[in-house]
Design an enzyme around this catalytic site. Structure first.
Site, PDB file in Angstrom:
ATOM      1  CG  HIS A   1      -8.930   1.595   1.481  1.00 59.61           C
ATOM      2  ND1 HIS A   1      -7.352   1.167   1.168  1.00 59.61           N
ATOM      3  CD2 HIS A   1      -8.800   2.170   2.864  1.00 59.61           C
ATOM      4  CE1 HIS A   1      -6.663   1.548   2.382  1.00 59.61           C
ATOM      5  NE2 HIS A   1      -7.390   2.088   3.214  1.00 59.61           N
TER       6      HIS A   1
ATOM      7  CD1 TRP B   1      -2.682   1.910   0.419  1.00 58.33           C
ATOM      8  CD2 TRP B   1      -1.375   2.463   2.142  1.00 58.33           C
ATOM      9  NE1 TRP B   1      -2.971   2.934   0.706  1.00 58.33           N
ATOM     10  CE2 TRP B   1      -2.366   3.691   1.720  1.00 58.33           C
ATOM     11  CE3 TRP B   1      -0.290   2.595   3.240  1.00 58.33           C
ATOM     12  CZ2 TRP B   1      -1.934   4.754   2.530  1.00 58.33           C
ATOM     13  CZ3 TRP B   1      -0.355   3.962   3.638  1.00 58.33           C
ATOM     14  CH2 TRP B   1      -1.090   4.974   3.560  1.00 58.33           C
TER      15      TRP B   1
ATOM     16  CG  ASP C   1      -8.759  -1.075   4.361  1.00 56.48           C
ATOM     17  OD1 ASP C   1      -9.785  -0.663   4.695  1.00 56.48           O
ATOM     18  OD2 ASP C   1      -7.696  -0.876   4.891  1.00 56.48           O
TER      19      ASP C   1
ATOM     20  CD  GLU D   1      -4.612  -1.490   2.054  1.00 58.90           C
ATOM     21  OE1 GLU D   1      -3.539  -1.667   2.158  1.00 58.90           O
ATOM     22  OE2 GLU D   1      -5.465  -1.171   2.699  1.00 58.90           O
TER      23      GLU D   1
ATOM     24  CG  ASP E   1      -8.287   2.447   9.537  1.00 52.60           C
ATOM     25  OD1 ASP E   1      -8.585   1.392   9.143  1.00 52.60           O
ATOM     26  OD2 ASP E   1      -7.641   3.474   8.594  1.00 52.60           O
TER      27      ASP E   1
ATOM     28  CE  LYS F   1      -6.413   5.990   2.083  1.00 57.36           C
ATOM     29  NZ  LYS F   1      -5.210   5.817   3.263  1.00 57.36           N
TER      30      LYS F   1
ATOM     31  CG  HIS G   1      -5.780  -4.371   5.382  1.00 60.34           C
ATOM     32  ND1 HIS G   1      -4.955  -3.428   5.124  1.00 60.34           N
ATOM     33  CD2 HIS G   1      -5.185  -5.587   5.705  1.00 60.34           C
ATOM     34  CE1 HIS G   1      -3.871  -3.741   5.285  1.00 60.34           C
ATOM     35  NE2 HIS G   1      -3.890  -5.031   5.651  1.00 60.34           N
TER      36      HIS G   1
ATOM     37  CG  ASP H   1      -5.595  -1.480   8.182  1.00 60.60           C
ATOM     38  OD1 ASP H   1      -4.957  -0.981   9.018  1.00 60.60           O
ATOM     39  OD2 ASP H   1      -5.735  -1.070   6.978  1.00 60.60           O
TER      40      ASP H   1
ATOM     41  CG  ASP I   1      -9.831   4.322   5.089  1.00 61.83           C
ATOM     42  OD1 ASP I   1     -10.158   3.286   5.764  1.00 61.83           O
ATOM     43  OD2 ASP I   1      -8.743   4.758   4.836  1.00 61.83           O
TER      44      ASP I   1
HETATM   45  C1  RNT Z   1      -3.923   2.815   4.565  1.00 59.53           C
HETATM   46  C2  RNT Z   1      -4.212   1.424   4.260  1.00 59.53           C
HETATM   47  C3  RNT Z   1      -3.022   0.677   4.970  1.00 59.53           C
HETATM   48  C4  RNT Z   1      -2.518   0.930   6.384  1.00 59.53           C
HETATM   49  C5  RNT Z   1      -1.591   0.210   6.872  1.00 59.53           C
HETATM   50  C6  RNT Z   1      -0.807   0.475   8.268  1.00 59.53           C
HETATM   51  O1  RNT Z   1      -5.104   3.540   4.251  1.00 59.53           O
HETATM   52  O2  RNT Z   1      -5.066   0.924   4.811  1.00 59.53           O
HETATM   53  O3  RNT Z   1      -3.065  -0.781   4.959  1.00 59.53           O
HETATM   54  O4  RNT Z   1      -3.668   1.246   7.260  1.00 59.53           O
HETATM   55  O5  RNT Z   1      -0.767  -0.417   6.220  1.00 59.53           O
HETATM   56 ZN    ZN Z   2      -5.497  -1.262   4.904  1.00 63.57          ZN
END
Ligand code: RNT
Ligand code: ZN
Length: 411
Positions: free
Chosen positions: A256, A180, A253, A220, A290, A222, A280, A320, A288
């Site tokens: 994303h 990523w 993810d 990955e 988290d 986004k 993720h 994640d 996003d």
């Molecule tokens: C960032 C991505 C990525 C990170 C990690 C720390 O938007 O989700 O995966 O969160 O690699």
């Molecule tokens: Zn991620």
């Protein structure tokens, strides 16, 4: 408990088989919940369009503290666990300040391998760290127009592929390497194509010669990052086509995508074409963000797609999220347990019956059955699973004790 099993049996569910399957589905747990994604290699703060919010006390500040916290947290998590490491968690020792990310090697991660074996983990997954480093120029890494910057990050990627091969061998299980990058622009680009062509070239270089037996590379995508709202070089279309062409893996993810796009729907779409899909699992609240993964509807849908498509070995589940506003150990454990709960919930559903109803067009009976599954005595089976894992549903008291004894002393 027996009553609960009977109810499930009446629906055609083999509870014992569900419990056996669940404990063997590996979940790769991110190391970065413990220290707000800071790492050990000197950055001291986070960058790259991602952000941890909150300032709850007790963040792990070094390898020893992070190991202690992982030990405490993982002990409260049921099931098969892998550790997901970022390169920024290299244990540099006397190389600190002398060796940069383009020269990290396996020896900087051997202490992690020893630790992971001590606490009985199934393996380690790995991530090059393309953020929180002075060598990001204008926020760009692998897509940088500056050759010295771009090649530094390519070298980092190559080192990570080498390290990952050793990590895979150390556990006798392939190591997922997820790429990523934060690369993007805050405002309207003058050129959207050339940075993507540079990223493509960089990825080609990183993947030139990796160990196919022990490394599973993933990319990955986004939509946007903080301060990088207008353009993301590694977009979904870019990476999905790249992965298909190169025969590597996509990592989805679920923070994303646009809020009404669902990763639960993307998993089967990719399973139609790919041998493996990596995840993720996170929880985005309006963006996003988290947040800690909770036992919610979309998580249940994701788990259903894994289970009912017999994809427990094809979908590589990783977590994640990073919350610094509550006890970090609690955040860690709660997210992992939520994933396990969702998998168990999915394992206890009458998929064949429901599939048949769908194919027969009996959508009335399908809705009836789907609603009835929601009020089955799931708690009893979850508690039985925990009991067999030597755990209970009341894990906060142990975390409070650890907080008093260890976390609160970190000032
Ligand atoms: C960032 C991505 C990525 C990170 C990690 C720390 O938007 O989700 O995966 O969160 O690699
Ligand atoms: Zn991620």
């Amino acid at each position: 408990m027996n009553e609960a099993i009977k109810r499930y049996e009446a629906m055609g569910i083999d509870v014992e088989a569900a419990l056996q399957t669940l404990k063997n589905i590996p979940i790769s747990i991110h190391c970065w919940q413990g220290d707000d994604v800071i790492g050990f290699d000197g950055a001291g703060s986070l960058s790259g369009g991602i952000q941890t919010t909150g300032n709850y006390p007790g963040r792990a500040r070094n390898f020893e503290e992070l190991k202690a916290d992982i030990t405490a947290a993982f002990a409260l998590m049921p099931g098969k666990k892998r550790l997901n490491l970022h390169a920024s968690y290299a244990v540099l020792g006397e190389d600190a300040g002398k060796v940069d990310r383009d020269a990290y090697s396996y020896k900087h991660f051997v202490p992690w391998v020893e630790f992971a074996k001590t606490i009985g983990l199934d393996g380690i997954d790995f991530n090059p760290t393309f953020f929180a480093h002075p060598n990001m120029k204008d926020g760009l890494t692998l897509s940088s127009p500056h050759e010295s910057v771009r090649s530094f990050w390519v070298e980092h990627g190559k080192r990570c592929m080498e390290i990952a091969a050793e990590l895979g061998k150390a556990f006798g299980k392939p190591c997922l390497v997820n790429i990523w990058i934060p690369d993007g622009l805050k405002d309207v680009p003058a050129d959207r194509l050339t940075p993507r062509l540079r990223l493509k070239k960089s990825l080609d270089e990183i993947l030139e010669n990796y160990d196919k037996e022990w490394v599973i590379p993933a990319v990955e995508s986004k939509v946007f990052g903080i301060g990088l709202e207008s353009y993301t070089v590694g977009s979904n279309e870019f990476y999905q086509n790249y992965a298909a062409q190169k025969g590597i893996c996509c990592l989805l993810d679920n923070g994303h995508y646009h809020p009404l796009e669902y990763v639960s729907d993307k998993i089967p779409a990719l399973l139609a074409f790919y041998d493996k899909v990596a995840l993720h699992v996170t929880r985005g609240v309006r963006w996003d963000s988290d947040h800690v993964v909770l036992f919610e509807d979309e998580l249940k849908e994701i788990a259903k797609e894994i289970v009912r498509n017999n994809a427990t070995e094809k979908v590589l589940i990783g977590l994640d999220y990073f919350d610094a506003s509550i006890n970090r150990i609690f955040a860690w454990v709660t997210g992992q347990r939520s994933m396990q709960k969702a998998l168990l919930f999915a394992l206890l559903l009458p998929h064949e019956t429901m599939r048949k109803l769908q194919d027969e067009g009996d959508f009335t009976a399908l809705m009836d059955l789907q609603e009835r599954t929601k009020t089955m005595p799931f708690t009893c089976i979850w508690e039985e699973y925990l009991r067999r894992e030597g755990l209970t549903d009341e894990y906060l008291p142990a975390i409070r004790t650890y907080e008093t004894r260890v976390l609160s002393k970190r000032i």
